[in-house]
Scaffold this motif. Structure first.
Motif, mmCIF file in Angstrom:
data_model
loop_
_atom_site.group_PDB
_atom_site.id
_atom_site.type_symbol
_atom_site.label_atom_id
_atom_site.label_comp_id
_atom_site.label_asym_id
_atom_site.label_seq_id
_atom_site.Cartn_x
_atom_site.Cartn_y
_atom_site.Cartn_z
ATOM 1 N N ASP A 1 -9.926 -5.099 1.293
ATOM 2 C CA ASP A 1 -9.486 -4.827 -0.068
ATOM 3 C C ASP A 1 -8.797 -6.052 -0.669
ATOM 4 O O ASP A 1 -9.039 -6.406 -1.835
ATOM 5 C CB ASP A 1 -8.537 -3.626 -0.072
ATOM 6 C CG ASP A 1 -8.187 -3.175 -1.472
ATOM 7 O OD1 ASP A 1 -8.919 -2.348 -2.026
ATOM 8 O OD2 ASP A 1 -7.155 -3.655 -2.008
ATOM 9 N N LYS B 1 -9.500 -2.157 6.416
ATOM 10 C CA LYS B 1 -9.575 -1.854 4.985
ATOM 11 C C LYS B 1 -8.567 -2.677 4.200
ATOM 12 O O LYS B 1 -8.867 -3.157 3.092
ATOM 13 C CB LYS B 1 -9.331 -0.362 4.745
ATOM 14 C CG LYS B 1 -9.431 0.051 3.282
ATOM 15 C CD LYS B 1 -9.145 1.533 3.077
ATOM 16 C CE LYS B 1 -9.188 1.884 1.598
ATOM 17 N NZ LYS B 1 -8.857 3.319 1.358
ATOM 18 N N ARG C 1 0.844 -1.192 0.000
ATOM 19 C CA ARG C 1 0.000 0.000 0.000
ATOM 20 C C ARG C 1 0.881 1.244 0.000
ATOM 21 O O ARG C 1 1.930 1.268 0.664
ATOM 22 C CB ARG C 1 -0.908 0.013 1.229
ATOM 23 C CG ARG C 1 -1.697 -1.272 1.457
ATOM 24 C CD ARG C 1 -2.613 -1.596 0.302
ATOM 25 N NE ARG C 1 -3.492 -2.728 0.614
ATOM 26 C CZ ARG C 1 -4.257 -3.345 -0.271
ATOM 27 N NH1 ARG C 1 -4.252 -2.949 -1.545
ATOM 28 N NH2 ARG C 1 -5.027 -4.359 0.093
#
Length: 353
Positions: free
Chosen positions: A86, A82, A74
């Motif tokens: 994801d 999250k 990320r």
């Protein structure tokens, strides 16, 4: 045979992640398995050193034991929730089943084989909502020759197998108001009393006083356990655990640090990092599906699971009120409790300034 991918999120726990992936490499079915790792970006400098060690390990180690190995880094901090959602959604778009694991789990050599075989066997069995790789360190009751069984009392997320369609259905309910809406019917039907003591107490505290509402808005160990009781579902559990949890050292988000390991073993004081793992080199699946064994193992589990005293008080104080006034009359009482809790939190923050 369809081989499920494994996905895992991580951030800065280098030693835990290395232990997890090195043990996963040793799996006899690793060569058939696609592995996906999502590395979150550190929220602040506190996590920077560990994050850099994690990246270095992933960038410079050999993961050719797996069929494929994919790392997603990320470029901003997602947070654990999250990041996990994801990655799950990404995997879900490519596969109809998967294995989710945490970065503090050590795996047996037959973990993947066990999960894949269960996913194959119970794909079309609506009773089974998931496959658990973890099994509590208890003397389970099973028919002769069985090495796994149906469990209806709890669900552990310490290495689990899921089917896409079943998972979507469960998530849709657990991310909504399903549990709150069904508390009254669970009480009247007797399903509330069929839960393990821990799940029942947690459910009562949430339904009557909004305790841990942040956990009840998503799929997790707690909500899955309650969902199973409400919907007459089970998970498949191995007789001897296929995973070992190293997260009870205070390094993670959800597992607290186990300090007191004395006295009669229970879920609060057990030394999980030393739990025996299944040592077999192959796994010939034989599941005890009998209702007799399920009921007996439910009682065995109930005796092991720790229930905090403060949660018990909600049932002791509020349940008689709920039974006396009924569902609809209790709604404003619950609302008043929620308002009072929020006010207390707000006041506490103001006083802390």
């Amino acid at each position: 045979m369809i081989y499920a991918p494994v996905f895992m999120i991580t951030l800065n726990r280098y030693k835990h992640l290395k232990c997890a992936l090195e043990s996963l490499k040793k799996n006899t079915w690793a060569k058939y398995t696609d592995v996906y790792i999502a590395v979150d970006y550190p929220p602040n400098d506190k996590y920077r050193s560990g994050y850099e060690k994690v990246c270095d390990y992933l960038d410079n180690s050999d993961f050719s034991d797996f069929h494929t190995f994919t790392v997603i880094k990320r470029n901003e901090n997602f947070g654990a929730g999250k990041n996990s959602r994801d990655l799950r959604d990404f995997v879900e778009s490519k596969y109809d089943r998967w294995i989710s694991a945490e970065d503090d789990i050590e795996f047996s050599e037959t973990f993947i084989e066990y999960i894949d075989k269960c996913l194959e066997k119970y794909e079309n069995d609506e009773r089974v909502l998931a496959v658990s790789g973890y099994s509590y360190p208890l003397k389970w009751k099973m028919k002769e020759g069985a090495n796994a069984f149906f469990q209806d009392g709890t669900y552990s997320a310490w290495g689990t197998g899921h089917w896409r369609d079943k998972s979507k259905e469960i998530r849709k309910k657990l991310e909504g108001t399903f549990l709150l809406d069904n508390f009254d019917s669970a009480l009247k039907s007797g399903k509330l009393m069929k839960m393990t003591e821990g799940r029942k107490i947690e459910y009562v505290a949430y339904a009557l006083a909004d305790v841990n509402s942040y956990l009840f808005s998503r799929p997790c160990d707690m909500t899955y356990g309650i969902y199973m009781a409400l919907c007459d579902k089970v998970v498949v559990v191995p007789a001897i655990s296929q995973t070992r949890n190293h997260g009870f050292d205070g390094s993670g988000l959800y597992c607290s640090k186990v300090l007191d390991k004395g006295g009669t073993p229970n879920s609060q004081n057990y030394g999980y990092e030393n739990q025996p793992l299944n040592e077999s080199k192959t796994f010939d699946l034989c599941v005890d599906e009998s209702s007799e064994s399920t009921a007996c193992n439910h009682r065995i589990l109930d005796d092991f699971l720790y229930v905090p005293d403060y949660l018990k008080q909600f049932e002791k104080i509020l349940m008689p009120i709920y039974k006396a006034v009924g569902k609809h009359a209790y709604v404003p009482i619950r609302h008043a409790i929620v308002v009072a809790k929020n006010l207390k939190k707000k006041t506490g923050r103001n006083n802390a300034r």
